[in-house]
Design a protein around this motif. Sequence first.
Motif, PDB file in Angstrom:
ATOM      1  N   ASP A  73      15.343   6.621  10.143  1.00  0.00           N
ATOM      2  CA  ASP A  73      14.050   5.962  10.034  1.00  0.00           C
ATOM      3  C   ASP A  73      13.896   5.117   8.774  1.00  0.00           C
ATOM      4  O   ASP A  73      12.972   4.301   8.691  1.00  0.00           O
ATOM      5  CB  ASP A  73      12.913   6.999  10.044  1.00  0.00           C
ATOM      6  CG  ASP A  73      12.748   7.696  11.385  1.00  0.00           C
ATOM      7  OD1 ASP A  73      12.940   7.029  12.425  1.00  0.00           O
ATOM      8  OD2 ASP A  73      12.431   8.907  11.399  1.00  0.00           O
ATOM      9  N   TRP A  74      14.806   5.302   7.793  1.00  0.00           N
ATOM     10  CA  TRP A  74      14.575   4.727   6.478  1.00  0.00           C
ATOM     11  C   TRP A  74      15.828   4.081   5.898  1.00  0.00           C
ATOM     12  O   TRP A  74      16.930   4.540   6.122  1.00  0.00           O
ATOM     13  CB  TRP A  74      14.111   5.814   5.497  1.00  0.00           C
ATOM     14  CG  TRP A  74      12.886   6.546   5.927  1.00  0.00           C
ATOM     15  CD1 TRP A  74      12.824   7.744   6.602  1.00  0.00           C
ATOM     16  CD2 TRP A  74      11.526   6.139   5.739  1.00  0.00           C
ATOM     17  NE1 TRP A  74      11.525   8.101   6.820  1.00  0.00           N
ATOM     18  CE2 TRP A  74      10.708   7.133   6.307  1.00  0.00           C
ATOM     19  CE3 TRP A  74      10.935   5.029   5.127  1.00  0.00           C
ATOM     20  CZ2 TRP A  74       9.320   7.057   6.282  1.00  0.00           C
ATOM     21  CZ3 TRP A  74       9.549   4.944   5.107  1.00  0.00           C
ATOM     22  CH2 TRP A  74       8.756   5.954   5.681  1.00  0.00           C
ATOM     23  N   GLN A  75      15.588   3.038   5.110  1.00  0.00           N
ATOM     24  CA  GLN A  75      16.640   2.425   4.295  1.00  0.00           C
ATOM     25  C   GLN A  75      16.265   2.637   2.832  1.00  0.00           C
ATOM     26  O   GLN A  75      15.196   2.206   2.385  1.00  0.00           O
ATOM     27  CB  GLN A  75      16.754   0.925   4.581  1.00  0.00           C
ATOM     28  CG  GLN A  75      17.789   0.215   3.723  1.00  0.00           C
ATOM     29  CD  GLN A  75      17.763  -1.289   3.946  1.00  0.00           C
ATOM     30  OE1 GLN A  75      16.934  -1.818   4.682  1.00  0.00           O
ATOM     31  NE2 GLN A  75      18.679  -1.992   3.303  1.00  0.00           N
ATOM     32  N   MET A  76      17.123   3.306   2.083  1.00  0.00           N
ATOM     33  CA  MET A  76      16.810   3.583   0.687  1.00  0.00           C
ATOM     34  C   MET A  76      16.724   2.284  -0.116  1.00  0.00           C
ATOM     35  O   MET A  76      17.536   1.382   0.052  1.00  0.00           O
ATOM     36  CB  MET A  76      17.863   4.507   0.075  1.00  0.00           C
ATOM     37  CG  MET A  76      17.892   5.916   0.668  1.00  0.00           C
ATOM     38  SD  MET A  76      16.303   6.798   0.548  1.00  0.00           S
ATOM     39  CE  MET A  76      16.071   6.863  -1.232  1.00  0.00           C
ATOM     40  N   VAL A  77      15.731   2.209  -1.003  1.00  0.00           N
ATOM     41  CA  VAL A  77      15.517   1.043  -1.851  1.00  0.00           C
ATOM     42  C   VAL A  77      15.911   1.345  -3.292  1.00  0.00           C
ATOM     43  O   VAL A  77      16.509   0.508  -3.975  1.00  0.00           O
ATOM     44  CB  VAL A  77      14.044   0.584  -1.781  1.00  0.00           C
ATOM     45  CG1 VAL A  77      13.764  -0.512  -2.811  1.00  0.00           C
ATOM     46  CG2 VAL A  77      13.708   0.101  -0.373  1.00  0.00           C
TER      47      VAL A  77
END
Length: 228
Positions: A73-77
């Motif tokens: 669900d997520w892309q690390m920033v």
Amino acid sequence: MQHPLDNPAWHALHGPQRDFGQTNSLAARYHSEISPIAAIADESDAAFADLAALTKPGQIVAVICERTFPEQDWQMVGRVELNQWLHDGSPVTANLSHDIVTLGAADAEDMLALARLADPGPFELQTWKLGAYFGIRADATLVAMAGERMRLPGFAEVSAVATRPGYEGRGYASRLVAAVLARELEAGEQSFLHVRRGSPAERAASRVYEKLGFRVRCRAAFQAARRR
């Protein structure tokens, strides 16, 4: 038992600042125009799924946690290491001289521009709605500000402490933080704040906060991720 300041956004958004965000069973987040800060009840898959349900694709959230966000669900920033400071309750006298002004809706664009220059941490166009903000102007230009962000029962955060490049070393930050701090002490709230560890301004900021009665309470990490 977990201290409320171990998860301040959770307690803020389920308490005094519930009108500034969204919540569900295991997650909470401020409206995107207010702040990217969010919170989860724990670091379980279910909690990250609840946070995803509150977040539109492309939006970024920042959460105090140690676990990396689930990749589906997520892309690390990024990850920012912080020291959390807590005020010791000692008296503070605010020097509200004529050059310190109260900031609000009419100053929102100037506040955002200063935040972009000085990078005190997450700040959006409507962050000012979360509390009181004070500033100093020079030739109509906003050159310094400080205000309030997270508020939870018994505690209030000093935040957005920013000085325009070229105006450092004039005591603006100390005076503005004292103004915010005195307001919170008068309201019976214990003040806290966060300082980025390893940032260029950490040493100078730490000296200011120590003189005003703040002490390091703990280390924390804000992890930021973009919703896929």
